[in-house]
Write a protein that holds these residues in place. Sequence first.
Motif, PDB file in Angstrom:
ATOM      1  N   ASP A  80      46.582  39.338  43.737  1.00 51.96           N
ATOM      2  CA  ASP A  80      45.526  38.919  44.655  1.00 51.96           C
ATOM      3  C   ASP A  80      45.869  37.609  45.348  1.00 51.96           C
ATOM      4  OD1 ASP A  80      43.702  41.079  44.235  1.00 51.96           O
ATOM      5  OD2 ASP A  80      43.376  40.271  42.231  1.00 51.96           O
ATOM      6  N   SER A  81      46.580  36.737  44.677  1.00 47.78           N
ATOM      7  CA  SER A  81      47.022  35.495  45.320  1.00 47.78           C
ATOM      8  C   SER A  81      48.348  35.059  44.716  1.00 47.78           C
ATOM      9  CB  SER A  81      45.977  34.387  45.177  1.00 47.78           C
ATOM     10  OG  SER A  81      45.913  33.930  43.853  1.00 47.78           O
ATOM     11  N   VAL A  82      49.143  34.361  45.547  1.00 45.40           N
ATOM     12  CA  VAL A  82      50.456  33.873  45.130  1.00 45.40           C
ATOM     13  C   VAL A  82      50.602  32.434  45.607  1.00 45.40           C
ATOM     14  CG1 VAL A  82      52.945  34.132  45.382  1.00 45.40           C
ATOM     15  CG2 VAL A  82      51.503  36.159  45.279  1.00 45.40           C
ATOM     16  N   GLY A 109      36.578  38.018  35.875  1.00 39.78           N
ATOM     17  CA  GLY A 109      36.900  38.440  37.233  1.00 39.78           C
ATOM     18  C   GLY A 109      35.653  38.568  38.086  1.00 39.78           C
ATOM     19  N   ARG A 110      35.872  38.724  39.377  1.00 40.74           N
ATOM     20  CA  ARG A 110      34.766  38.853  40.314  1.00 40.74           C
ATOM     21  C   ARG A 110      34.336  40.306  40.421  1.00 40.74           C
ATOM     22  NH1 ARG A 110      37.767  35.752  44.859  1.00 40.74           N
ATOM     23  NH2 ARG A 110      39.425  36.368  43.486  1.00 40.74           N
ATOM     24  N   SER A 153      35.036  42.625  37.426  1.00 41.70           N
ATOM     25  CA  SER A 153      34.118  41.879  36.557  1.00 41.70           C
ATOM     26  C   SER A 153      34.172  42.305  35.093  1.00 41.70           C
ATOM     27  CB  SER A 153      32.683  42.018  37.073  1.00 41.70           C
ATOM     28  OG  SER A 153      32.303  43.379  37.051  1.00 41.70           O
ATOM     29  N   LEU A 154      34.772  43.434  34.794  1.00 40.45           N
ATOM     30  CA  LEU A 154      34.836  43.889  33.406  1.00 40.45           C
ATOM     31  C   LEU A 154      36.049  43.361  32.661  1.00 40.45           C
ATOM     32  CD1 LEU A 154      33.719  47.595  33.861  1.00 40.45           C
ATOM     33  CD2 LEU A 154      32.344  45.617  33.196  1.00 40.45           C
ATOM     34  N   ARG A 155      36.993  42.748  33.378  1.00 39.51           N
ATOM     35  CA  ARG A 155      38.198  42.203  32.742  1.00 39.51           C
ATOM     36  C   ARG A 155      38.407  40.763  33.177  1.00 39.51           C
ATOM     37  NH1 ARG A 155      43.210  46.061  33.510  1.00 39.51           N
ATOM     38  NH2 ARG A 155      44.156  44.402  32.273  1.00 39.51           N
TER      39      ARG A 155
END
Length: 129
Positions: free
Chosen positions: A46-48, A125-126, A102-104
């Motif tokens: 998702d981001s680097v 998580g979102r 959101s579950l992890r």
Amino acid sequence: MNRLNCFVFLFCLLFSGTTFALRCGHSLVQPGDYKEEVIDKCGEPDSVESHYERRGNVNRADVSQFNFNGQRRFPSNSFNYGQSNYAEIEVFVEEWIYDFGSLRLRKLLRFENGRLKEIENRGKGRYRR
């Protein structure tokens, strides 16, 4: 005795190598893997973020006072001498974040020179639709 067995099992589970790994589908990503392997197993992050770090390294070579037979090579009032050198190396560091929803927990993967060095939890998580 049953409590002790349970404690030993949990202790071993906590410090086993796979507990510090990341599961992506049916695959397992763990420290030592290359970036390409992680992308194949987990997809794009998702981001680097990337940067260079300079690290120092000291190498020291001592000359022993004893030879291979265990006898002194120098008189007893001599001292050890040796050579040491300090070298700075540059390490390319990349930090990838995976958000699996959101579950992890979100995971931060830290790569140094293309190899995975560590995996950290980054909180919940979102929510994703």
